[in-house]
Scaffold this active site. Structure first.
Site, PDB file in Angstrom:
ATOM      1  N   ASN A 154      20.467   0.125  -1.013  1.00  0.00           N
ATOM      2  CA  ASN A 154      19.177   0.113  -0.319  1.00  0.00           C
ATOM      3  C   ASN A 154      18.097  -0.495  -1.202  1.00  0.00           C
ATOM      4  O   ASN A 154      17.708   0.106  -2.206  1.00  0.00           O
ATOM      5  CB  ASN A 154      18.783   1.551   0.053  1.00  0.00           C
TER       6      ASN A 154
ATOM      7  N   SER B 165      12.280  -2.275   3.740  1.00  0.00           N
ATOM      8  CA  SER B 165      12.038  -1.063   4.527  1.00  0.00           C
ATOM      9  C   SER B 165      11.317   0.012   3.721  1.00  0.00           C
ATOM     10  O   SER B 165      10.706   0.909   4.281  1.00  0.00           O
ATOM     11  CB  SER B 165      13.355  -0.506   5.073  1.00  0.00           C
ATOM     12  N   GLU B 166      11.396  -0.064   2.375  1.00  0.00           N
ATOM     13  CA  GLU B 166      10.677   0.888   1.522  1.00  0.00           C
ATOM     14  C   GLU B 166       9.917   0.166   0.430  1.00  0.00           C
ATOM     15  O   GLU B 166      10.461  -0.719  -0.241  1.00  0.00           O
ATOM     16  CB  GLU B 166      11.637   1.891   0.860  1.00  0.00           C
ATOM     17  N   THR B 167       8.651   0.523   0.284  1.00  0.00           N
ATOM     18  CA  THR B 167       7.850   0.092  -0.860  1.00  0.00           C
ATOM     19  C   THR B 167       7.134   1.328  -1.401  1.00  0.00           C
ATOM     20  O   THR B 167       6.405   1.992  -0.670  1.00  0.00           O
ATOM     21  CB  THR B 167       6.820  -0.980  -0.468  1.00  0.00           C
TER      22      THR B 167
END
Length: 255
Positions: free
Chosen positions: A19, A45-47
């Site tokens: 991921n 999708s993630e920061t």
């Protein structure tokens, strides 16, 4: 403004799998609009934004603590370093039997006539867990075409915010056999398919522990990137999820 930024692949020991997440180090607080702009620029999708809580804190000084606590919008997240990866300390969420009639249109839209063995719902996370028939194998789940675009058109009233497809692992003499497989979809929050999802495994861990009668399990998320997770349920009602991590980008963001 120049900010240190990294991209790390989680739940894998190899680059370009697992991921991917961007991690931005902040000396001072940024407003939410700037957070969103940076996140959009990263297109992941993630920061995550890590900010010092005290002026004396140092990003460059080696941290001697075995456990780090992160204050997030979802609450405290604890992580500790292990010899072969990082262990996340997460809550464990039960999934309750779900009336099939209530979600039949959603499931039909997502996976068509695929055989379903069990359906559960987690009210704490608003995730719908759909267990596919034990007649299927890992390759079936990996190659399954999931219609996420049309899911947004199905009447849902906000009840479901994430769809977990899961499958029981097959007995194997291989060293790296897995107890269960999964994929995760959340078009309701702008994520068609998440490569590897720690939060989904807070529900999966509870479900498969009961089904398999095990506290320690190995899981594989069957996205195109793939990710391995080692799971250990704890007596205090929480779950430790272990995974590897590989830093693939290290640089400076100019904003």
């Amino acid at each position: 403004m120049k900010l240190p930024i990294f991209i790390a692949d989680a739940f894998t020991a190899k680059a370009f799998r697992g991921n991917p997440a961007a991690v931005c180090l902040l000396e001072n607080k940024l407003d939410e609009d700037m957070h969103q702009k940076i996140a959009r620029e990263m297109n992941l999708s993630e920061t995550a934004f890590i900010r010092k809580l005290n002026p004396s804190d140092s990003f460059s000084q080696k941290n001697m603590n075995s456990t780090l606590t992160f204050v997030t919008l979802s609450g405290e997240l604890k992580a500790r370093k292990a010899e072969d990866g990082i262990i996340l300390d997460l809550p464990l969420y039960p999934a309750h039997p779900q009336d099939r009639h209530e979600v039949k249109d959603l499931i039909k839209t997502a996976i068509g006539d695929t055989l379903v063995q069990d359906i559960r719902y987690s009210p704490d996370t608003r995730k719908l867990l759909v267990r596919l028939s034990d007649t299927y194998d890992r390759s079936f789940l990996e190659n399954l075409k999931v219609n996420t675009q049309d899911l947004l058109q199905v009447e849902n009233t906000g009840k479901v915010r994430g769809l977990i497809l899961t499958l029981k692992g097959k007995p194997s003499g291989q060293t790296h056999a897995f107890d269960f497989y999964s994929r995760y979809f959340a078009p309701w929050v702008g994520v068609a398919e998440d490569p590897v999802t720690g939060s989904a495994h807070t529900v999966l861990s509870s479900y498969w522990s009961q089904e398999l009668g095990k506290k320690d399990m190995r899981a594989f998320q069957c996205s195109c990137r793939g990710g391995e997770l080692e799971i250990s349920l704890r007596p205090d009602g929480r779950v430790d999820i272990r995974g590897g991590a590989a830093v693939v980008v290290e640089g400076t963001l100019t904003a």
